[in-house]
Structures are given as structure tokens and as C-alpha cells.
Motif scaffolding. Sequence first.
Motif, short mmCIF file in Angstrom:
data_model
loop_
_atom_site.label_atom_id
_atom_site.label_comp_id
_atom_site.label_asym_id
_atom_site.label_seq_id
_atom_site.Cartn_x
_atom_site.Cartn_y
_atom_site.Cartn_z
N GLU A 151 5.90 -2.57 -0.03
CA GLU A 151 6.40 -1.30 0.43
C GLU A 151 5.47 -1.02 1.75
O GLU A 151 4.35 -1.56 2.18
CB GLU A 151 5.88 -0.23 -0.66
CG GLU A 151 6.24 -0.32 -2.06
CD GLU A 151 5.97 0.94 -2.86
OE1 GLU A 151 6.95 1.06 -3.83
OE2 GLU A 151 4.79 1.33 -2.77
N SER B 127 8.82 0.11 8.04
CA SER B 127 7.33 -0.13 8.09
C SER B 127 6.76 0.27 9.48
O SER B 127 7.39 -0.50 10.59
CB SER B 127 6.91 -1.54 7.71
OG SER B 127 5.61 -1.69 8.38
N HIS C 221 -1.61 -0.97 -3.83
CA HIS C 221 -2.10 -0.84 -2.64
C HIS C 221 -2.08 0.80 -1.86
O HIS C 221 -3.08 1.16 -1.58
CB HIS C 221 -1.35 -1.57 -1.51
CG HIS C 221 -1.71 -1.74 -0.12
ND1 HIS C 221 -2.91 -2.40 0.48
CD2 HIS C 221 -1.05 -0.95 0.95
CE1 HIS C 221 -2.71 -2.17 1.79
NE2 HIS C 221 -1.87 -1.16 2.05
N HIS C 222 -0.81 1.20 -2.06
CA HIS C 222 -0.73 2.32 -1.45
C HIS C 222 -1.11 3.57 -2.24
O HIS C 222 -1.61 4.70 -1.79
CB HIS C 222 0.53 2.93 -1.29
CG HIS C 222 1.09 1.87 0.05
ND1 HIS C 222 0.78 2.09 1.48
CD2 HIS C 222 2.03 0.62 0.00
CE1 HIS C 222 1.32 1.04 2.26
NE2 HIS C 222 2.09 0.15 1.43
N HIS C 223 -1.37 3.45 -3.63
CA HIS C 223 -2.09 4.21 -4.52
C HIS C 223 -3.66 4.50 -4.10
O HIS C 223 -4.26 5.60 -4.19
CB HIS C 223 -1.85 3.95 -6.00
CG HIS C 223 -0.66 4.21 -6.41
ND1 HIS C 223 -0.41 4.23 -7.84
CD2 HIS C 223 0.57 4.38 -5.76
CE1 HIS C 223 0.95 4.39 -8.08
NE2 HIS C 223 1.46 4.50 -6.93
N THR D 126 0.83 7.93 2.83
CA THR D 126 0.42 6.50 3.31
C THR D 126 1.65 5.95 4.36
O THR D 126 2.63 5.70 3.66
CB THR D 126 -0.24 5.69 2.29
OG1 THR D 126 0.75 5.23 1.42
CG2 THR D 126 -1.14 6.68 1.32
N GLY E 164 4.66 2.38 2.59
CA GLY E 164 4.08 3.52 2.29
C GLY E 164 4.58 4.20 1.21
O GLY E 164 5.27 3.79 0.43
N ARG F 12 8.62 6.44 -2.09
CA ARG F 12 8.44 5.33 -1.78
C ARG F 12 9.22 4.92 -0.44
O ARG F 12 10.16 4.90 -0.24
CB ARG F 12 8.46 3.90 -2.66
CG ARG F 12 7.69 4.49 -3.99
CD ARG F 12 7.90 3.26 -4.99
NE ARG F 12 7.26 3.69 -6.23
CZ ARG F 12 5.86 3.67 -6.37
NH1 ARG F 12 5.08 3.20 -5.62
NH2 ARG F 12 5.50 4.11 -7.77
N HIS G 42 -4.82 3.70 -0.87
CA HIS G 42 -5.02 4.68 0.28
C HIS G 42 -4.96 5.87 -0.10
O HIS G 42 -5.62 6.88 0.50
CB HIS G 42 -3.91 4.10 1.17
CG HIS G 42 -4.21 3.04 2.12
ND1 HIS G 42 -5.26 2.67 2.37
CD2 HIS G 42 -3.13 1.81 2.18
CE1 HIS G 42 -5.23 1.51 3.20
NE2 HIS G 42 -3.80 0.81 2.83
N ASP H 60 1.54 2.09 6.54
CA ASP H 60 0.78 1.02 7.15
C ASP H 60 1.95 -0.19 7.36
O ASP H 60 2.97 0.22 7.23
CB ASP H 60 -0.50 0.76 6.65
CG ASP H 60 -0.44 0.07 5.09
OD1 ASP H 60 0.68 0.02 4.71
OD2 ASP H 60 -1.20 0.09 4.56
#
Length: 110
Positions: free
Chosen positions: A70, A93, A41-43, A62, A72, A87, A45, A64
Motif C-alpha cells: 500500500e 504512491s 507498515h502503515h498502521h 499516512t 498509505g 487504504r 506509522h 509514503d
Amino acid sequence: WTAGQGYTAKVSTEPRALLSEIFQSELRADIAPNRFHFVNHHHCHALSAWVGSSFEDALVVTIDGRGDAEAGLVALASKENFQVLNRIPLEYSLGDFYVQVIRHLGYTYG
């Protein structure tokens, strides 16, 4: 698994096979399960932000609510490499903090 009107479907619990079955039943698209690839997911973004920028090299952050367990990440992005430096765990969060603040203020979301 049985739905109304005598419809019976065999449903797989393997994610790629399940996606393949959904595409077949809903869109009549025959896509082999091995054609599906899951990406962090964050990769996603981070890389979409960097690719859309004008920078050859960048520090990408990132933040969120949550994604792939994770909140971000911090990474260095370049044409040669994508290196995750840190990470951000779920307990930090920013998205979850925002939800708690608006709930405390009496607002709802969703």
C-alpha cells in the motif's frame, strides 16, 4: 546453503524461524520464533503519530512510497478503536511519484 571455509547452515524460509536463527547466530540471543510479531507498515506509522500527539481522537493519514503493498491509509484513532477508513493503493504512491519526477529532472537517489 554453504559459505566459505566449510561453514554450513540450515536456513529456514519461515519468517519467524529465520529471524530467530539470525538473532541466535549474530547476537547469540535465544528468542523463540513465536515471540516475533509482524505489524502492518502503515498502521505503525499511524499509531506512532497518534500516540505521540496530544489528541485523544484523531484522523490520521499516512502517505509514503510503499509498505505492505500500500502507499498509505486514512484512519480514525482513539483509545477505544483504530478504524481504517481508506487504504491508498500503490498506483497513487506519492513516494513513487517523487522518484519519477526527480529521475525525469536528472537527479538520482539512494
